[in-house]
Design an enzyme around this catalytic site. Structure first.
Site, mmCIF file in Angstrom:
data_model
loop_
_atom_site.group_PDB
_atom_site.id
_atom_site.type_symbol
_atom_site.label_atom_id
_atom_site.label_comp_id
_atom_site.label_asym_id
_atom_site.label_seq_id
_atom_site.Cartn_x
_atom_site.Cartn_y
_atom_site.Cartn_z
ATOM 1 N N LEU A 113 -23.012 -11.373 -5.325
ATOM 2 C CA LEU A 113 -21.637 -10.960 -4.860
ATOM 3 C C LEU A 113 -20.571 -12.037 -5.310
ATOM 4 O O LEU A 113 -21.075 -13.231 -5.724
ATOM 5 C CB LEU A 113 -22.034 -11.372 -3.191
ATOM 6 C CG LEU A 113 -22.758 -10.440 -2.464
ATOM 7 C CD1 LEU A 113 -22.852 -10.866 -0.886
ATOM 8 C CD2 LEU A 113 -22.006 -9.032 -2.499
ATOM 9 N N GLU B 254 -21.214 -10.547 8.257
ATOM 10 C CA GLU B 254 -22.564 -11.199 8.630
ATOM 11 C C GLU B 254 -22.777 -12.319 8.017
ATOM 12 O O GLU B 254 -22.242 -12.653 6.753
ATOM 13 C CB GLU B 254 -23.797 -10.073 8.508
ATOM 14 C CG GLU B 254 -23.822 -9.549 6.969
ATOM 15 C CD GLU B 254 -24.693 -8.569 6.909
ATOM 16 O OE1 GLU B 254 -25.898 -8.624 7.202
ATOM 17 O OE2 GLU B 254 -24.402 -7.402 6.342
ATOM 18 N N TYR C 269 -30.434 -6.565 4.781
ATOM 19 C CA TYR C 269 -28.826 -6.527 4.754
ATOM 20 C C TYR C 269 -28.287 -5.117 4.117
ATOM 21 O O TYR C 269 -27.102 -5.019 4.076
ATOM 22 C CB TYR C 269 -27.967 -7.838 4.297
ATOM 23 C CG TYR C 269 -28.549 -8.207 2.786
ATOM 24 C CD1 TYR C 269 -28.267 -7.304 1.789
ATOM 25 C CD2 TYR C 269 -29.402 -9.328 2.608
ATOM 26 C CE1 TYR C 269 -28.620 -7.548 0.504
ATOM 27 C CE2 TYR C 269 -29.812 -9.828 1.200
ATOM 28 C CZ TYR C 269 -29.239 -8.974 0.280
ATOM 29 O OH TYR C 269 -29.514 -9.348 -0.997
ATOM 30 N N ASP D 42 -47.742 -13.173 23.623
ATOM 31 C CA ASP D 42 -48.349 -13.130 22.669
ATOM 32 C C ASP D 42 -49.892 -12.871 23.007
ATOM 33 O O ASP D 42 -50.427 -12.224 21.985
ATOM 34 C CB ASP D 42 -48.316 -14.528 21.826
ATOM 35 C CG ASP D 42 -47.127 -14.849 21.273
ATOM 36 O OD1 ASP D 42 -46.263 -13.936 21.294
ATOM 37 O OD2 ASP D 42 -46.742 -16.026 20.679
ATOM 38 N N CYS E 37 -45.412 -53.313 23.518
ATOM 39 C CA CYS E 37 -44.460 -53.439 22.149
ATOM 40 C C CYS E 37 -43.209 -52.716 22.912
ATOM 41 O O CYS E 37 -42.959 -51.675 23.353
ATOM 42 C CB CYS E 37 -44.696 -52.632 21.263
ATOM 43 S SG CYS E 37 -43.469 -52.105 20.037
ATOM 44 N N ASP F 11 -29.826 -18.251 3.569
ATOM 45 C CA ASP F 11 -30.059 -18.904 2.252
ATOM 46 C C ASP F 11 -31.603 -18.644 2.181
ATOM 47 O O ASP F 11 -32.204 -19.622 2.564
ATOM 48 C CB ASP F 11 -29.469 -20.347 2.434
ATOM 49 C CG ASP F 11 -29.639 -20.990 1.175
ATOM 50 O OD1 ASP F 11 -29.719 -20.298 0.192
ATOM 51 O OD2 ASP F 11 -29.539 -22.036 1.410
ATOM 52 N N ASP G 189 -52.252 -10.122 20.721
ATOM 53 C CA ASP G 189 -53.363 -10.644 20.379
ATOM 54 C C ASP G 189 -54.806 -9.822 20.737
ATOM 55 O O ASP G 189 -55.628 -9.367 20.060
ATOM 56 C CB ASP G 189 -53.609 -11.858 20.493
ATOM 57 C CG ASP G 189 -52.672 -12.835 19.660
ATOM 58 O OD1 ASP G 189 -51.873 -12.465 18.960
ATOM 59 O OD2 ASP G 189 -52.451 -14.146 20.037
ATOM 60 N N LYS H 10 -24.795 -14.843 5.590
ATOM 61 C CA LYS H 10 -25.327 -14.789 4.248
ATOM 62 C C LYS H 10 -26.602 -15.877 4.415
ATOM 63 O O LYS H 10 -26.308 -16.999 4.327
ATOM 64 C CB LYS H 10 -24.473 -15.023 2.991
ATOM 65 C CG LYS H 10 -25.367 -14.819 1.558
ATOM 66 C CD LYS H 10 -24.330 -15.037 0.493
ATOM 67 C CE LYS H 10 -24.737 -14.501 -0.653
ATOM 68 N NZ LYS H 10 -25.610 -15.679 -1.129
ATOM 69 N N LYS I 292 -17.974 -18.608 1.404
ATOM 70 C CA LYS I 292 -18.820 -19.668 0.997
ATOM 71 C C LYS I 292 -18.662 -20.932 2.082
ATOM 72 O O LYS I 292 -17.458 -21.017 2.851
ATOM 73 C CB LYS I 292 -18.734 -20.603 -0.163
ATOM 74 C CG LYS I 292 -19.168 -19.865 -1.082
ATOM 75 C CD LYS I 292 -20.292 -19.050 -1.291
ATOM 76 C CE LYS I 292 -21.548 -19.940 -2.017
ATOM 77 N NZ LYS I 292 -22.755 -18.968 -1.924
HETATM 78 O O1 I6G Z 1 -27.174 -11.701 -1.720
HETATM 79 C C1 I6G Z 1 -26.626 -11.083 -0.575
HETATM 80 C C2 I6G Z 1 -26.676 -11.785 0.435
HETATM 81 C C3 I6G Z 1 -26.247 -10.970 1.707
HETATM 82 C C4 I6G Z 1 -26.179 -9.759 -0.917
HETATM 83 C C5 I6G Z 1 -25.574 -9.228 0.175
HETATM 84 C C6 I6G Z 1 -25.763 -9.756 1.505
HETATM 85 O O2 I6G Z 1 -25.160 -9.144 2.517
HETATM 86 C C7 I6G Z 1 -25.257 -9.540 3.693
HETATM 87 N N1 I6G Z 1 -25.219 -8.079 0.146
HETATM 88 C C8 I6G Z 1 -25.034 -7.244 -1.197
HETATM 89 C C9 I6G Z 1 -24.372 -6.112 -1.158
HETATM 90 C C10 I6G Z 1 -25.487 -8.088 -2.525
HETATM 91 N N2 I6G Z 1 -26.069 -9.214 -2.182
HETATM 92 C C11 I6G Z 1 -25.245 -7.561 -3.653
#
Ligand code: I6G
Length: 671
Positions: free
Chosen positions: A81, A112, A223, A31, A430, A116, A35, A114, A312
């Site tokens: 989705l 892959e 994505y 780093d 302590c 959050d 920098d 998803k 999910k």
């Molecule tokens: O909300 C999403 C999260 C991840 C996505 C998604 C995704 O791909 C890894 N891909 C699509 C095509 C859409 N929502 C509509």
């Protein structure tokens, strides 16, 4: 060299390092070096403001806060989705696709995680970031360009050719480490902590002042691509992701090609098992048909693509009951309220305790014993109470009060003026502080003493045999053998582990001392800077502040620690007991590894492992894994849809391997 050329060179180098770091997960330079170049560019631009361009790496933070965010219509709607909640629903998804495509060919998917976070669209015009929009209602979003520009993993300019409009979609997230740090800062500043990384990311993106956003550890993972106006679309989604990575954007290292539904389910199990060690929260796994022509054939149903589904994962927030609150005393005397909960499954794990941080947090949450509470748990984040379900508060709910005396030693509990954290004033008399200090001293990354768990430490302290770390080295096997759950063999092993620990390094020893704010990295920096224990002990605050990342507060803590006669006595006793470490000679050569001195490059999508896993495996054998191909590259491993790096390797005559050759090599060393 002209100033213009100098500026161009600095920008190019900084962009290349960002690409290496974010898109390829490689840090080519420390780093500090980044920098230094960055400051040099800033200085040149300050002297020649006419040469500043908005895509310069120095121009991420906007000057003035906005009044509000503009509403902007999406050119291509941001859809959601469909979900699959169990294995059967994934099988149904796959069966539907086979039926609709009416093909006997196997179906390959890209799987892959998803992430959050918050969906964001990045619009590049002729390679330059022009606009960043939130999802909004899917048709109209908000213009958060100023804020997104501060996210270092979002390139302000795409690498290579990217003519016309390129619209990249992805998720803005906050990784766990950054989230924990941010919450610590919030608490220290007397501000409410964020409930979870997603809320922290959302709260950050909503800020109207991009200078605030620049301080927040946000990240962007791409994505998909929604628009390409002046370029050919590739044939597959995996090739599109490879292109996105080549442009310099970060794509999850976990992306994998899977053929057929069984491979999807295997991937799901593997990633679910890894969920706790991922650096970010994920709430599901997305499967997408890889071929773009098939995606088009499949089309959409009620605003969700038929060619993709989100499988999910168990939720990371649940409701449970607060049964009681205990007060725990830590290594530095900090008194922390710990919630005892009715056990509940969160994110696939049973949770029965959660931290409440301090009394301010209890007040902020307005939490009472007996309340129903919302609990969040993810990966390495300590389970946390996010909120109270006030509407369900029982009549007999009991307020929580800070004890006036330490539950361990009876000393007064004191909350310094202006601080949120209460502390036991007992210091090392302590037993709780003694136990925690010892637990830290023996831990794996400190003195690495095997067989000294907290239960054994508690017995040693409660018997009065051990008060400080130095007393550990006076233990006799005969006495230890008589302790609970010990015997002659385990006692002998412990004495041997203590003996072995005497041969250590200065950095580990400094870390093991448990000086407040001196973590592993600081201990390492102190050891490298001063070279000997006596030099560190004698350094004044000015000298200490010459060390990387040591500011006035940490320097003060170190100085106070070594000025304390009790600490000096413990250190002298430890050295007397035989603890030793090399002083003044560092980076001693380690045993030669099989791929020592070799530079490898991974490109394209691998099918048997992720690129991240392949990289780790190669590094474990001593190889350096780089993101760019040069004449010095030993081997390029090319997976599916490898792009420009494969071409470059062929041009330079660098050896190119298929994934199977890599797997053979790894198998050879695993045996
Ligand atoms: O909300 C999403 C999260 C991840 C996505 C998604 C995704 O791909 C890894 N891909 C699509 C095509 C859409 N929502 C509509």
């Amino acid at each position: 060299m002209s100033v213009t050329a100098q500026i161009a060179k600095l920008r190019e180098q900084l962009e290349e390092w960002s690409y290496q770091y974010y898109a390829l997960g490689n840090s080519e330079v420390p780093d500090a070096e980044y920098d230094r170049w960055f400051r040099e560019l800033e200085a040149l631009e300050a002297k020649h403001p006419e040469l500043i361009t908005s895509d310069s790496p120095t121009q991420r933070v906007g000057a003035a806060p906005l009044e509000s965010f503009q509403q902007v219509a999406h050119q291509v709607p941001m859809l959601s989705l469909g979900n699959a909640f169990d294995e059967q629903e994934v099988r149904d998804f796959h069966r539907r696709i086979c039926e609709l495509l009416d093909t006997s060919e196997p179906i390959t998917y890209v799987a892959e995680p998803k992430l959050d976070g918050l969906a964001v669209s990045l619009i590049y015009r002729d390679g330059t970031l022009a606009q960043a929009l939130t999802r909004g209602d899917g048709h109209t979003g908000e213009d958060i360009t100023q804020n997104v520009r501060t996210i270092k993993s979002v390139p302000l300019r795409l690498r290579g050719a990217a003519p016309g409009v390129v619209e990249v979609r992805g998720e803005v997230v906050m990784q766990h480490a950054g989230f924990e740090r941010l919450n610590e800062q919030q608490i220290e500043a007397g501000l409410p902590p964020f409930a979870n990384p997603r809320n922290a990311a959302a709260g950050s993106l909503r800020q109207l002042d991009s200078r605030v956003v620049a301080q927040r550890p946000l990240d962007f993972f791409a994505y998909s691509v929604a628009q390409l106006t002046a370029m050919e679309w590739p044939a597959t989604h995996s090739a599109l992701l490879a292109q996105v990575r080549d442009w310099g954007l970060q794509v999850s290292q976990e992306v994998k090609l899977c053929t057929g539904v069984e491979e999807l389910l295997t991937y799901y199990s593997a990633l679910a098992a890894k969920r706790d060690v991922l650096p970010y929260d994920i709430d599901g796994i997305v499967y997408k048909v890889d071929r773009l022509d098939w995606q088009e054939d499949l089309g959409y149903v009620s605003r969700a693509p038929r060619w993709a589904v989100a499988h999910k994962l168990p939720v990371q927030e649940e409701v449970t009951t607060l049964l009681d609150v205990d007060f725990q005393v830590g290594r530095t005397g900090a008194v922390t309220p710990v919630a005892r909960l009715k056990p509940v499954q969160v994110g696939g794990v049973t949770v029965s305790n959660a931290t409440l941080h301090n009394m301010d947090e209890i007040k902020r949450l307005d939490i009472h014993i007996g309340d129903e509470v919302v609990l969040y748990r993810a990966g390495d984040v300590i389970p946390k109470i996010v909120s109270v379900v006030l509407s369900r508060r029982p009549q007999e709910a009991k307020a929580i009060t800070l004890p006036t005396a330490c539950p361990e030693c009876g000393s007064e509990i004191f909350t310094p003026e202006g601080e949120a954290i209460a502390r036991c004033t007992g210091g090392l008399i302590c037993p709780a502080q003694q136990k925690e200090a010892l637990r830290h001293f023996v831990s794996r990354r400190a003195m690495d003493i095997d067989g000294l768990g907290i239960k054994l430490i508690a017995q040693l302290v409660d018997k009065g045999w051990v008060k400080s770390a130095a007393d550990l080295y006076q233990l006799q096997a005969g006495a230890v053998a008589g302790l609970e759950r010990m015997g002659p063999k385990s006692a002998e092993n412990l004495i041997q582990a203590l003996e072995k620990s005497k041969n250590t390094t200065l950095a580990r020893f400094l870390y093991a001392l448990g000086i407040r704010e001196v973590g592993e990295a600081t201990a390492e920096a102190l050891a490298n800077h001063f070279g000997s224990l006596s030099a560190v002990m004698q350094a004044d605050e000015d000298a200490l502040q010459q060390v990387e990342d040591v500011g006035p507060i940490v320097a003060g803590r170190i100085r106070h620690f070594f000025a304390e006669p009790h600490n000096q006595a413990v250190i002298a006793a430890l050295l007397d007991a035989g603890i030793h470490f090399p002083e003044g000679e560092f980076n001693a050569p380690q045993e030669e590894q099989p791929l020592e001195g070799q530079t490898w490059v991974l490109t394209g999508t691998l099918s048997e492992m992720t690129r991240g896993e392949a990289k780790e495996a190669l590094q474990a054998l001593g190889a350096k894994v780089s993101g760019s191909v040069s004449k010095r590259t030993h081997i390029v491993v090319a997976g599916e849809a490898a792009g420009s790096k494969l071409t470059r390797a062929q041009e330079l005559g660098v050896t190119v391997w298929e994934e199977s050759q890599l797997l053979d090599l790894l198998a050879q060393y695993r045996e």
